[in-house]
Design a protein around this motif. Structure first.
Motif, PDB file in Angstrom:
ATOM      1  N   VAL A  43       5.873 -12.647 -33.104  1.00  0.00           N
ATOM      2  CA  VAL A  43       6.699 -11.851 -33.271  1.00  0.00           C
ATOM      3  C   VAL A  43       7.794 -11.373 -34.247  1.00  0.00           C
ATOM      4  O   VAL A  43       8.585 -13.112 -34.446  1.00  0.00           O
TER       5      VAL A  43
ATOM      6  N   ARG B  93       4.873  -1.016 -29.039  1.00  0.00           N
ATOM      7  CA  ARG B  93       5.822  -0.730 -28.264  1.00  0.00           C
ATOM      8  C   ARG B  93       5.102  -1.459 -26.560  1.00  0.00           C
ATOM      9  O   ARG B  93       3.765  -1.065 -26.661  1.00  0.00           O
ATOM     10  N   PRO B  94       5.866  -2.953 -25.760  1.00  0.00           N
ATOM     11  CA  PRO B  94       5.059  -3.003 -24.942  1.00  0.00           C
ATOM     12  C   PRO B  94       5.425  -1.669 -23.835  1.00  0.00           C
ATOM     13  O   PRO B  94       5.632  -0.768 -23.806  1.00  0.00           O
TER      14      PRO B  94
ATOM     15  N   PRO C 108       1.834  -5.112 -27.261  1.00  0.00           N
ATOM     16  CA  PRO C 108       1.396  -6.120 -28.069  1.00  0.00           C
ATOM     17  C   PRO C 108       0.153  -7.092 -28.460  1.00  0.00           C
ATOM     18  O   PRO C 108      -0.445  -7.097 -29.219  1.00  0.00           O
TER      19      PRO C 108
ATOM     20  N   VAL D  75       9.192  -6.213 -34.394  1.00  0.00           N
ATOM     21  CA  VAL D  75       9.520  -5.586 -33.125  1.00  0.00           C
ATOM     22  C   VAL D  75      10.853  -5.300 -33.343  1.00  0.00           C
ATOM     23  O   VAL D  75      11.735  -5.859 -33.439  1.00  0.00           O
TER      24      VAL D  75
ATOM     25  N   ARG E  70       9.633 -11.748 -22.678  1.00  0.00           N
ATOM     26  CA  ARG E  70       8.344 -10.840 -22.167  1.00  0.00           C
ATOM     27  C   ARG E  70       7.339 -10.841 -22.856  1.00  0.00           C
ATOM     28  O   ARG E  70       6.527 -10.497 -22.406  1.00  0.00           O
ATOM     29  N   LEU E  71       7.955 -10.288 -23.608  1.00  0.00           N
ATOM     30  CA  LEU E  71       6.861  -9.737 -25.464  1.00  0.00           C
ATOM     31  C   LEU E  71       6.192 -10.946 -25.719  1.00  0.00           C
ATOM     32  O   LEU E  71       4.781 -11.258 -25.496  1.00  0.00           O
TER      33      LEU E  71
ATOM     34  N   GLU F   7       3.351 -11.841 -23.277  1.00  0.00           N
ATOM     35  CA  GLU F   7       2.476 -10.575 -23.377  1.00  0.00           C
ATOM     36  C   GLU F   7       1.420 -11.139 -25.068  1.00  0.00           C
ATOM     37  O   GLU F   7       0.252 -10.928 -25.206  1.00  0.00           O
ATOM     38  N   CYS F   8       1.718 -11.886 -25.872  1.00  0.00           N
ATOM     39  CA  CYS F   8       1.023 -12.121 -27.276  1.00  0.00           C
ATOM     40  C   CYS F   8       0.556 -13.179 -26.365  1.00  0.00           C
ATOM     41  O   CYS F   8      -0.197 -13.656 -27.481  1.00  0.00           O
TER      42      CYS F   8
END
Ligand code: C5P
Length: 235
Positions: free
Chosen positions: A5, A184-185, A199, A212, A228-229, A232-233
């Motif tokens: 990211v 965009r998550p 993501p 991002v 959080r992002l 998710e990745c």
């Protein structure tokens, strides 16, 4: 795998950039510095990011005659940036000059920045591309054409919007870096992004790095948003 990211420091001045980096200390490893912040804060902002132990994606989209672009790339290499954008529309000779300058910058004691091509700005509609920019090919073909030209000239990768990333990955192979904004998550608003990918979707489509901005820097708690992002990745 390291973090994939890139946090876009889309803010008007160095003080705001510093406050974001304070909040994300230890968590963000790569920051994008674009023309707004660089024009306001100058090379010092790149040094400030590096001083925090993070890497810089300098997104200044150079587009000029080969000698001028080569000089700009040398200056960027001296600043020790990891990633740097140039416009593929500047042509093969301009891109080759940039590749040589990046290598020379590496030899001068800086690091050799990886060069990324910008193909067609995603803000351009098909009608504007045809009638205003005078592009003869349909947009997706023009994007592929310029990305192939960039790879042939020796660039390491390209910036790819969510709608382009899969086709570019298929056409250009595994080793070509694809850096994708428009992420965009599900829990973030879209802002002004028309076409977005979550993501995980972008990584599955072939993106190497995700850029991002607002979902992190404009979040009430930027650190929690980045955490959080990253989860998710899977990085
Ligand atoms: O805030 P947001 O996540 O939309 O920021 C995305 C970043 O990526 C911004 O710096 C924007 O200028 C850049 N970008 C983009 N779409 C492109 C190319 C670059 O959003 N096609």
């Amino acid at each position: 795998m390291g973090t994939r990211v890139i946090v876009a420091l889309d803010v008007p001045d160095a003080a705001l950039a510093a406050s974001i980096m304070d909040r994300l200390a230890g968590l963000a490893r790569l920051y994008k510095v674009g023309s707004q912040l660089f024009t306001a804060a100058g090379p010092e902002i790149v040094r400030a990011v590096r001083a925090r132990g993070a890497e810089v994606f300098l997104d200044l989209k150079f587009h000029d005659i080969p000698t001028t672009v080569a000089g700009a790339v040398r200056s960027a290499a001296a600043l020790d940036v990891a990633l740097l954008t140039i416009h593929a529309a500047g042509g093969r000779e301009m891109m080759s000059a940039a590749v040589e300058a990046a290598a020379a910058g590496g030899r001068d004691g800086g690091r050799r920045p990886k060069l990324l091509a910008v193909t067609v700005l995603t803000s351009l509609t098909a009608a504007a591309a045809r009638e205003e920019a005078g592009l003869a090919r349909p947009l997706p073909e023009q994007v592929l054409h310029l990305a192939r030209l960039a790879k042939a000239a020796g660039l390491e990768g390209a910036v790819a919007s969510p709608q382009e990333v899969r086709a570019l990955r298929e056409a250009l192979g595994k080793s070509f870096l694809l850096v994708t904004p428009g992420i965009r998550p599900n829990w973030a608003g879209r802002d002004d992004q028309a076409r977005v990918l979550a993501p995980r979707e972008a990584l599955d489509a072939g993106a190497d790095y995700l850029v991002v901005g607002r979902p992190i820097v404009a979040a009430p708690d930027p650190r929690a948003a980045l955490d959080r992002l990253l989860a998710e990745c899977g990085s």
